[in-house]
Design a protein around this motif. Structure first.
Motif, short mmCIF file in Angstrom:
data_model
loop_
_atom_site.label_atom_id
_atom_site.label_comp_id
_atom_site.label_asym_id
_atom_site.label_seq_id
_atom_site.Cartn_x
_atom_site.Cartn_y
_atom_site.Cartn_z
N ARG A 236 0.85 -1.20 0.00
CA ARG A 236 0.00 0.00 0.00
C ARG A 236 0.88 1.24 0.00
NH1 ARG A 236 -5.39 0.75 3.77
NH2 ARG A 236 -6.24 2.57 2.69
N TRP A 237 1.37 1.58 -1.18
CA TRP A 237 2.23 2.74 -1.31
C TRP A 237 1.40 4.01 -1.29
CZ3 TRP A 237 7.60 2.65 -1.76
CH2 TRP A 237 8.15 1.37 -1.80
N PRO A 238 1.97 5.12 -0.84
CA PRO A 238 1.20 6.37 -0.78
C PRO A 238 0.89 6.89 -2.18
CG PRO A 238 3.49 6.75 -0.19
CD PRO A 238 3.32 5.27 -0.29
N ARG A 239 -0.34 7.39 -2.36
CA ARG A 239 -0.75 8.00 -3.62
C ARG A 239 -0.64 9.52 -3.60
NH1 ARG A 239 -6.34 4.50 -4.64
NH2 ARG A 239 -5.35 2.43 -4.65
N SER A 240 -0.47 10.04 -2.41
CA SER A 240 -0.34 11.49 -2.27
C SER A 240 0.38 11.77 -0.96
CB SER A 240 -1.71 12.17 -2.29
OG SER A 240 -2.48 11.74 -1.19
N PHE A 241 0.72 13.02 -0.76
CA PHE A 241 1.34 13.41 0.50
C PHE A 241 0.36 13.26 1.66
CE2 PHE A 241 4.16 15.66 -2.47
CZ PHE A 241 5.39 15.26 -1.98
N GLY A 242 -0.93 13.40 1.36
CA GLY A 242 -1.92 13.21 2.41
C GLY A 242 -1.93 11.78 2.95
N LEU A 244 0.61 9.81 2.99
CA LEU A 244 1.86 9.59 3.70
C LEU A 244 1.83 10.16 5.11
CD1 LEU A 244 4.74 8.48 3.41
CD2 LEU A 244 5.44 10.73 2.59
N PHE A 245 1.18 11.31 5.29
CA PHE A 245 1.20 11.96 6.59
C PHE A 245 -0.04 11.65 7.43
CE2 PHE A 245 4.03 14.67 4.03
CZ PHE A 245 5.16 14.64 4.84
N ALA A 249 -1.00 5.20 4.47
CA ALA A 249 -0.05 4.50 3.61
C ALA A 249 0.70 3.43 4.40
CB ALA A 249 0.94 5.50 3.02
N PHE A 250 1.04 2.34 3.72
CA PHE A 250 1.78 1.23 4.31
C PHE A 250 1.09 0.67 5.56
CE2 PHE A 250 5.16 3.78 2.23
CZ PHE A 250 5.56 2.85 1.28
N ARG A 251 -0.20 0.58 5.53
CA ARG A 251 -0.92 0.10 6.72
C ARG A 251 -2.19 -0.64 6.31
NH1 ARG A 251 -1.66 4.40 11.40
NH2 ARG A 251 0.60 4.15 11.29
N GLY A 252 -2.48 -1.74 7.08
CA GLY A 252 -3.75 -2.41 6.88
C GLY A 252 -3.70 -3.90 6.62
N ALA A 253 -2.53 -4.51 6.43
CA ALA A 253 -2.47 -5.93 6.06
C ALA A 253 -2.06 -6.83 7.22
CB ALA A 253 -1.50 -6.12 4.90
#
Length: 550
Positions: A236-242, A244-245, A249-253
């Motif tokens: 789950r790579w970030p699609r935007s800066f939102g 990421l912050f 992003a990178f969370r949930g599995a």
């Protein structure tokens, strides 16, 4: 009394007769009518009776046809075909009964008589229903075993106008075609109450940023900075800066990602670890991938290790698990204290080690930090190749017995025993040998101070057998302070043997202090007094371990 009022109050039949008499009598001048008039009056009475009989019969047939038609129409339209038996049965009071109470849905047929149907999923009576009573031409057709043709009840005998015992008598012949829609409705009434359950929850905090430090008699002073995420998602790579912050992003599995930095005076450790409890998201196999950098300053040389490891695990039972893995690392040996030991001189510089390993773990402890029941057993084998080729076999067993506790579960008094056994091949390099002495092995000795020595250099050995018996008891009512009494004993040898001259025994006492704000691991302070030892051993009466992490 008025003639019209009197006529309206009479039934239909008598109204018709009274009207005929009134018409007849009004046409006669007196009561002494002639024979012709008398004959006409009787003839009219006969016509009256004949007409009333025909009207009554026609009305009755019409009512019967209307009742049958309405019943057939209701069965064909209002009642859908019964569903196959489901997991829900009839209420317990109606199960396995030939008929239910007359005022219930199960016990009352739509035709007015007792029904032989029971609820879906219940046992159906095998005794046929009794035939209609003689003289009742409008009795309802009966069904054997609650079935009808072509559906879920195959043992029926109803077909067309035929029922058990003969053809339908009276005007109902031909009024019941062969149709499954004639079956009475089947009511699905579960025996368990059902309700919608709505759960409103919010994700818990799965990521942690921790700072801490430790000081102990084996590794000196070290600091610690840790980033730990227990709900990681590597895809789950970030699609935007939102993303990421905001933490999406990178969370949930449900994966684990951990970064740790532990710089120290004598020991430094930097690690990165990724673990997936279910490989590919659904396989019952766990995967762990890690990379590490270790740097340690020993008394006789400095050692730096850089490498990585990948392993796969499978949990056979909740307590039993197996794992397979491979690893590779580069070990750099520098700054030897002396150059008079061939075993040390041969490993100076870089050394490449690659290995495959297999292990089996059976763990029934009730707590990994302060267990009071259960056991821990680990059996492992490792084959190393590269610059050196050798095999390693290790076994570890820990047993915990609860001797006594308070009624609320506090104040535990625990007796524990542990043993470590290890063998290594002849080509094992000096930095991979077994060493003993210190807080984690045999207390009462300096770190690595209970090991074989050559020319003043602690070279370790290819065989170890270490044991510890410990009794822990509470000192305060809140279990914040606990005392321990222990005996550590065992040996490390260059060859696979037990030499009485090198056997070590060190009894002692200690203190455990649990401070929740400093972390889950208690502070440990131990005093040990060696009673058996080798001539070259280095003693240390006091050993300790203190840590804090937030």
């Amino acid at each position: 009394m008025n003639f019209k009022a009197t006529l309206k109050s009479l039934p239909l039949k008598f109204r018709f007769k009274s009207w005929m008499r009134a018409v007849t009598q009004s046409s006669e001048p007196d009561a002494s009518m002639n024979s012709k008039h008398h004959t006409a009056s009787r003839w009219l009475d006969d016509i009256n009776r004949s007409l009333w009989t025909r009207v009554s019969a026609s009305a009755l047939l019409a009512l019967s046809s209307g009742f049958v038609s309405s019943s057939q129409s209701a069965a064909q339209t209002a009642y859908p075909p019964p569903t196959p038996p489901s997991a829900y049965g009839a209420p317990p009071s109606y199960q396995n009964q030939p008929s239910a109470p007359a005022n219930s849905t199960y016990g009352q047929s739509v035709y007015g008589g007792p029904s032989t149907y029971s609820g879906p999923g219940t046992a159906v009576p095998t005794t046929p229903a009794p035939a209609p009573a003689p003289g009742n031409p409008y009795a309802a057709p009966t069904y054997q075993n609650g079935g009808y043709q072509g559906q879920a009840y195959p043992d029926q005998t109803y077909q067309g106008d035929v029922y058990q015992g003969g053809a339908l008598p009276g005007p109902l012949q031909g009024s019941f075609p062969s149709s499954p829609n004639l079956a009475p409705p089947v009511v699905n009434q579960p025996t368990v109450r059902e309700a919608d359950l709505i759960i409103q929850g919010y994700p818990a905090r799965t990521g942690r940023l921790m700072f801490g430090g430790a000081v102990n008699s084996d590794a000196g002073v070290t600091g610690q900075v840790t980033i730990d995420e227990r709900n990681f998602d590597i895809s789950r790579w970030p699609r935007s800066f939102g993303d990421l912050f905001s933490g999406t992003a990178f969370r949930g599995a449900g994966q684990t990602f951990r970064l740790e930095a532990a710089p120290g005076s004598d020991y430094q450790r930097y690690t990165a670890q990724f673990a997936d409890p279910n490989l590919l998201g659904y396989l019952p196999i766990s995967m762990s991938l890690s990379g590490f950098l270790y740097d340690r300053n020993f008394d006789d040389w400095d050692e730096n290790r850089l490498g990585g490891r990948i392993s796969f695990g499978y949990r056979v039972t909740p307590d039993l698990s197996v794992s397979l893995g491979v690893s590779g690392q580069n070990v750099e040996i520098t700054d030897p204290r002396v150059n008079t030991v061939p075993e040390l001189n041969d490993v100076l510089g870089d050394n490449g080690l690659y290995s495959g390993m297999a292990s089996l773990i059976h763990d029934t402890r009730n707590s990994p930090l302060q267990p009071s029941r259960g056991h821990y057993f680990e059996l492992s084998f490792e084959q190393t190749f590269g610059d050196y080729e050798y095999s390693t076999f290790e076994a570890e067993y820990r047993k915990y017995l609860l001797l006594r506790e308070r009624a609320d579960g506090s104040g535990k008094q625990t007796l524990s025993y542990s043993v470590q056994l290890g063998f290594s091949g002849d080509e094992t390099p000096i930095f991979e040998n077994y060493f003993a002495g210190g807080y984690a092995t045999i207390r009462g000795f300096d770190f690595r101070g209970a090991s074989p020595v050559i020319n003043g250099v602690e070279v370790g050995g290819q065989f170890q057998w270490l044991n510890s018996v410990e009794y822990m008891f509470p000192l305060t009512a809140d279990d914040a302070f606990r005392g321990v009494a222990f005996v550590d004993f065992g040996t490390v040898e260059q060859d696979i043997e037990i030499n009485s001259d090198n056997f070590r025994v060190a009894p002692g006492v200690g203190l455990r202090v649990a401070i929740p704000m400093l972390g889950p691991a208690p502070l440990a302070f131990d005093f040990a007094f060696p009673v058996l030892k080798a001539d070259t051993d280095d003693e240390r009466m006091f050993s300790f371990y203190m840590s804090a992490i937030r």
